[in-house]
Design a protein around this motif. Sequence first.
Motif, PDB file in Angstrom:
ATOM      1  N   GLY A   1      29.126  28.624  69.170  1.00  0.00           N
ATOM      2  CA  GLY A   1      28.984  29.047  70.551  1.00  0.00           C
ATOM      3  C   GLY A   1      27.659  29.715  70.867  1.00  0.00           C
ATOM      4  O   GLY A   1      26.961  29.333  71.814  1.00  0.00           O
TER       5      GLY A   1
ATOM      6  N   SER B   1      31.582  38.269  70.695  1.00  0.00           N
ATOM      7  CA  SER B   1      33.027  38.219  70.494  1.00  0.00           C
ATOM      8  C   SER B   1      33.653  39.448  71.136  1.00  0.00           C
ATOM      9  O   SER B   1      32.950  40.326  71.639  1.00  0.00           O
ATOM     10  CB  SER B   1      33.368  38.175  68.999  1.00  0.00           C
ATOM     11  OG  SER B   1      32.950  39.375  68.358  1.00  0.00           O
TER      12      SER B   1
ATOM     13  N   ALA C   1      36.615  23.782  67.475  1.00  0.00           N
ATOM     14  CA  ALA C   1      36.513  25.114  66.875  1.00  0.00           C
ATOM     15  C   ALA C   1      36.026  24.995  65.441  1.00  0.00           C
ATOM     16  O   ALA C   1      36.499  24.149  64.691  1.00  0.00           O
ATOM     17  CB  ALA C   1      37.871  25.817  66.898  1.00  0.00           C
TER      18      ALA C   1
ATOM     19  N   HIS D   1      38.333  33.239  62.444  1.00  0.00           N
ATOM     20  CA  HIS D   1      38.441  33.594  63.859  1.00  0.00           C
ATOM     21  C   HIS D   1      39.180  32.543  64.690  1.00  0.00           C
ATOM     22  O   HIS D   1      39.453  32.765  65.868  1.00  0.00           O
ATOM     23  CB  HIS D   1      37.045  33.828  64.439  1.00  0.00           C
ATOM     24  CG  HIS D   1      36.273  34.892  63.733  1.00  0.00           C
ATOM     25  ND1 HIS D   1      36.656  36.218  63.708  1.00  0.00           N
ATOM     26  CD2 HIS D   1      35.140  34.821  62.987  1.00  0.00           C
ATOM     27  CE1 HIS D   1      35.793  36.920  63.000  1.00  0.00           C
ATOM     28  NE2 HIS D   1      34.874  36.095  62.553  1.00  0.00           N
ATOM     29  N   LYS D   2      39.483  31.385  64.091  1.00  0.00           N
ATOM     30  CA  LYS D   2      40.202  30.331  64.795  1.00  0.00           C
ATOM     31  C   LYS D   2      41.521  30.074  64.078  1.00  0.00           C
ATOM     32  O   LYS D   2      41.555  29.941  62.847  1.00  0.00           O
ATOM     33  CB  LYS D   2      39.378  29.036  64.832  1.00  0.00           C
ATOM     34  CG  LYS D   2      37.916  29.226  65.219  1.00  0.00           C
ATOM     35  CD  LYS D   2      37.719  29.778  66.613  1.00  0.00           C
ATOM     36  CE  LYS D   2      36.214  29.911  66.907  1.00  0.00           C
ATOM     37  NZ  LYS D   2      35.950  30.524  68.214  1.00  0.00           N
TER      38      LYS D   2
ATOM     39  N   SER E   1      42.438  31.577  69.221  1.00  0.00           N
ATOM     40  CA  SER E   1      41.513  32.501  68.556  1.00  0.00           C
ATOM     41  C   SER E   1      42.042  33.922  68.702  1.00  0.00           C
ATOM     42  O   SER E   1      41.585  34.665  69.570  1.00  0.00           O
ATOM     43  CB  SER E   1      40.114  32.375  69.152  1.00  0.00           C
ATOM     44  OG  SER E   1      40.180  32.370  70.574  1.00  0.00           O
TER      45      SER E   1
ATOM     46  N   GLU F   1      37.602  35.856  71.534  1.00  0.00           N
ATOM     47  CA  GLU F   1      36.311  35.263  71.857  1.00  0.00           C
ATOM     48  C   GLU F   1      35.541  36.218  72.771  1.00  0.00           C
ATOM     49  O   GLU F   1      36.100  37.163  73.318  1.00  0.00           O
ATOM     50  CB  GLU F   1      36.516  33.944  72.612  1.00  0.00           C
ATOM     51  CG  GLU F   1      37.331  32.913  71.889  1.00  0.00           C
ATOM     52  CD  GLU F   1      36.545  32.184  70.829  1.00  0.00           C
ATOM     53  OE1 GLU F   1      35.301  32.179  70.888  1.00  0.00           O
ATOM     54  OE2 GLU F   1      37.173  31.623  69.918  1.00  0.00           O
TER      55      GLU F   1
ATOM     56  N   SER G   1      33.982  31.591  75.431  1.00  0.00           N
ATOM     57  CA  SER G   1      33.873  30.451  74.525  1.00  0.00           C
ATOM     58  C   SER G   1      33.195  29.265  75.193  1.00  0.00           C
ATOM     59  O   SER G   1      33.621  28.820  76.265  1.00  0.00           O
ATOM     60  CB  SER G   1      35.269  30.039  74.049  1.00  0.00           C
ATOM     61  OG  SER G   1      35.243  28.745  73.481  1.00  0.00           O
TER      62      SER G   1
ATOM     63  N   THR H   1      38.389  35.465  77.400  1.00  0.00           N
ATOM     64  CA  THR H   1      39.046  34.284  77.966  1.00  0.00           C
ATOM     65  C   THR H   1      39.760  34.568  79.285  1.00  0.00           C
ATOM     66  O   THR H   1      39.667  33.759  80.224  1.00  0.00           O
ATOM     67  CB  THR H   1      40.009  33.665  76.937  1.00  0.00           C
ATOM     68  OG1 THR H   1      39.262  33.292  75.764  1.00  0.00           O
ATOM     69  CG2 THR H   1      40.682  32.424  77.490  1.00  0.00           C
TER      70      THR H   1
END
Length: 398
Positions: A24, A124, A204, A209-210, A280, A284, A287, A308
């Motif tokens: 990202g 993040s 992703a 983190h995912k 996630s 995030e 994202s 998000t």
Amino acid sequence: MHKMKVIQNKMRLLFFIGSLRAGGKERRLVELLTYLQEKGCYDILILLTSNYIHYESFHSLGINCQVLPKMWKRNDPTVVYQFYKYCKAFKPDLVHSWGQMQSFYTLPTIALEGIPLINSQITSAPPKINIFSISYVLDRLIFKISTVILSNSKAGLKVFSPPMHKSKVIYNGLNFKRFKGLANVWETKKRYGISTPYSVVMVASVSPHKDYNMFLRIARHVTAVRSDITFIAAGAYFKNDPTYHFILEATEDNPNIIFKGDINDVESLVNACDIGMLLSPNGEGISNAILEYMALGKPVIASNKGGTPEIIEHGRGGYLVQDYDEVETIASYVTELIDNVEKRNAFGEVNRKMIFENFSVERMGKSFEQVYQYALSNNLDVLRDTLIDTIDREAIKQ
């Protein structure tokens, strides 16, 4: 009214990031570099600590790019001196760092040479951070010396809590040219092995983190009762990562669950799918994957964490899922959107409008330029006025 200093000559900008692997912040930097290079009023040098460049478009920019070889795998102090040498030779007006360690490596040079540091390490927004960790202590030191601290979400500023008087949110910007002239949907499906009428995509990287585990659990649950839906994921990975091997094992016996790794035509793949998903749980910032889903008119199913909720409203552009949601709950969101084409299209149109009105690369680029100009103006009152006070004024109107 404060008068801003006019920069007569080309501004010399030094960017410092770990690599340009698929990710990202890396995509965001490439978009910014493209914008700045087209302006023609900047001399740019980019320094990397790893010679990994995923984005082919970067090579066409003609920007001077150098790699600082690391003698140690992690946290190499020799990078500090290498960075100093490049600064002495290039003589930048500003240094713009994109990562915690990259920001840390700049500090001796910034202190010795008096160069303003624009710090974009906040990308993040984890649910919480350990204030007793070394990472937290490093952040406090870096934030103190940085001229400006930038985040790509309000949630990121809230979690990391840098000094508010020199902090600002600049949302990601997309180059909308990327979404024109995409490959034919059916050809794309064939190329990626999607043989079903409907598909769900998650773009992703394979990292802690995912939540690939949850993605695969949902995929197995849905494909056990529906043969008309494919789940496909794409993202960078390391071959020795246990999660990567777990993904391979989970997908080898189900043709409707696919993992394609690092790909170069993400936009075409997303365009060929019906729903965009991103799980996630660690949060995030904003994202890029979600922005791309939205720009291509896809409804989104994503974790209700970090930044998000700043771009997706539950039940309007998609569904925000909670930590306590069961697989069955999230699976029901998928099947509802697949079966209700009117809702799917309505959600997608809301998202498309949001992106094209608020997330252009031009809007992002101008915001960065404004910060650069103010950082060079040496007018702390103007700098303060244009940073934290603008966060609420720039809030996105849903």
